[in-house]
Design a protein around this motif. Structure first.
Motif, PDB file in Angstrom:
ATOM      1  N   UNK A  44       0.808  -1.221   0.000  1.00 57.68           N
ATOM      2  CA  UNK A  44       0.000   0.000   0.000  1.00 57.68           C
ATOM      3  C   UNK A  44       0.839   1.268   0.000  1.00 57.68           C
ATOM      4  N   UNK A  45       2.083   1.161   0.440  1.00 60.01           N
ATOM      5  CA  UNK A  45       2.944   2.333   0.552  1.00 60.01           C
ATOM      6  C   UNK A  45       4.135   2.022   1.436  1.00 60.01           C
ATOM      7  N   UNK A  46       4.542   3.017   2.193  1.00 59.18           N
ATOM      8  CA  UNK A  46       5.708   2.878   3.058  1.00 59.18           C
ATOM      9  C   UNK A  46       5.399   3.331   4.469  1.00 59.18           C
ATOM     10  N   UNK A  47       6.009   2.661   5.421  1.00 55.66           N
ATOM     11  CA  UNK A  47       6.030   3.114   6.798  1.00 55.66           C
ATOM     12  C   UNK A  47       7.354   3.839   6.981  1.00 55.66           C
ATOM     13  N   UNK A  48       7.288   5.073   7.429  1.00 58.60           N
ATOM     14  CA  UNK A  48       8.498   5.881   7.612  1.00 58.60           C
ATOM     15  C   UNK A  48       8.711   6.089   9.104  1.00 58.60           C
ATOM     16  N   UNK A  49       9.880   5.670   9.576  1.00 65.45           N
ATOM     17  CA  UNK A  49      10.224   5.771  10.991  1.00 65.45           C
ATOM     18  C   UNK A  49      11.450   6.661  11.143  1.00 65.45           C
ATOM     19  N   UNK A  52      -7.366   2.181   7.047  1.00 67.04           N
ATOM     20  CA  UNK A  52      -7.734   1.004   6.268  1.00 67.04           C
ATOM     21  C   UNK A  52      -7.286   1.264   4.843  1.00 67.04           C
ATOM     22  N   UNK A  53      -6.662   0.268   4.230  1.00 67.33           N
ATOM     23  CA  UNK A  53      -6.131   0.428   2.880  1.00 67.33           C
ATOM     24  C   UNK A  53      -6.469  -0.782   2.023  1.00 67.33           C
ATOM     25  N   UNK A  54      -6.433  -0.562   0.717  1.00 63.06           N
ATOM     26  CA  UNK A  54      -6.522  -1.628  -0.282  1.00 63.06           C
ATOM     27  C   UNK A  54      -5.510  -1.273  -1.365  1.00 63.06           C
ATOM     28  N   UNK A  55      -4.958  -2.277  -2.043  1.00 59.95           N
ATOM     29  CA  UNK A  55      -3.907  -1.999  -3.038  1.00 59.95           C
ATOM     30  C   UNK A  55      -4.358  -1.022  -4.118  1.00 59.95           C
ATOM     31  N   UNK A  73      -9.720   0.425 -10.791  1.00 63.71           N
ATOM     32  CA  UNK A  73     -11.117  -0.008 -10.750  1.00 63.71           C
ATOM     33  C   UNK A  73     -11.965   1.034 -10.015  1.00 63.71           C
ATOM     34  N   UNK A  74     -13.269   0.972 -10.220  1.00 61.25           N
ATOM     35  CA  UNK A  74     -14.170   1.938  -9.579  1.00 61.25           C
ATOM     36  C   UNK A  74     -14.378   1.651  -8.100  1.00 61.25           C
ATOM     37  N   UNK A  75     -13.898   0.500  -7.637  1.00 56.94           N
ATOM     38  CA  UNK A  75     -13.956   0.176  -6.218  1.00 56.94           C
ATOM     39  C   UNK A  75     -12.795  -0.753  -5.887  1.00 56.94           C
ATOM     40  N   UNK A  76     -12.376  -0.757  -4.621  1.00 57.50           N
ATOM     41  CA  UNK A  76     -11.260  -1.627  -4.244  1.00 57.50           C
ATOM     42  C   UNK A  76     -11.696  -3.087  -4.142  1.00 57.50           C
ATOM     43  N   UNK A  77     -10.715  -3.951  -4.144  1.00 61.44           N
ATOM     44  CA  UNK A  77     -10.947  -5.375  -3.925  1.00 61.44           C
ATOM     45  C   UNK A  77     -11.145  -5.573  -2.421  1.00 61.44           C
ATOM     46  N   UNK A  78     -12.368  -5.845  -1.993  1.00 65.26           N
ATOM     47  CA  UNK A  78     -12.690  -5.986  -0.572  1.00 65.26           C
ATOM     48  C   UNK A  78     -11.838  -7.064   0.080  1.00 65.26           C
ATOM     49  N   UNK A  79     -11.515  -8.119  -0.657  1.00 69.77           N
ATOM     50  CA  UNK A  79     -10.744  -9.222  -0.077  1.00 69.77           C
ATOM     51  C   UNK A  79      -9.306  -8.824   0.235  1.00 69.77           C
ATOM     52  N   UNK A  80      -8.858  -7.692  -0.283  1.00 68.18           N
ATOM     53  CA  UNK A  80      -7.479  -7.250  -0.041  1.00 68.18           C
ATOM     54  C   UNK A  80      -7.391  -6.039   0.882  1.00 68.18           C
TER      55      UNK A  80
END
Length: 171
Positions: free
Chosen positions: A31-36, A96-99, A103-110
């Motif tokens: 989904x992205x990066x965690x920056x510490x 909450x994130x999805x890849x 698409x017009x909506x995210x993949x709920x399973x992800x």
């Protein structure tokens, strides 16, 4: 969904529970990066936020949000830039994130829910679906880095209540 879900009926509306995991760089990498924090003087590397703010004027501001709770039914993506978010004053929060997708909506399973401590920030990849920030505190100030017109021209939202009669609760 990638995390456990419990379904409850509320009239005709269904509520799905998303179990929030503490964020780690490995769990968040789709989904992205965690920056510490890093020691001063280090040269730029892959652990630094890999930003794409080339399609407009960057906007860095402090966003004040009031008690948001943990229930939602809308999720958004931005296709023109990365986005960075972090809380001030050490307050933990949820996202909450999805890849990323076109698409017009995210993949709920992800979809995945993360608990984020107040001593780091996240960078969302271009196109990453996201809902939040959510939190249990009365007020949280967040720093936000995006483009100056992101919320005007680059704000694609899907409403699960309208499409699936569905809402989510972060637990």
């Amino acid at each position: 969904m990638s995390q456990s879900i419990l379904r409850q009926q509320h009239g005709h509306r269904q509520t799905c529970s998303l179990h929030a995991e503490w964020i780690t760089p490995e769990k968040f990498q789709s989904y992205g990066q965690l920056i510490t924090p890093a020691e001063d003087g280090q040269t730029f590397n892959q652990e630094d936020a890999q930003l794409d703010l080339t399609k407009g004027t960057p906007r860095f501001y402090i966003m004040r949000l009031h008690h948001r709770g943990r229930i939602f039914h809308k999720i958004t993506r931005h296709n023109l830039c990365t986005q960075c978010l972090g809380s001030l004053a050490g307050k933990d929060w949820f996202m909450v994130v999805a890849p990323p997708s076109a698409a017009s909506q995210p993949d709920i399973t992800k979809m995945a829910a993360f608990r984020i401590p107040g001593d780091c920030f996240i960078k969302l990849e271009v196109g990453t679906w996201h809902a939040g920030p959510y939190f249990g505190h009365e007020v949280v100030d967040f720093y936000n880095l995006e483009l100056s017109d992101t919320n005007v021209v680059d704000h694609f939202t899907h409403d699960f209540l309208k499409s699936h009669n569905l809402e989510f609760e972060i637990v």
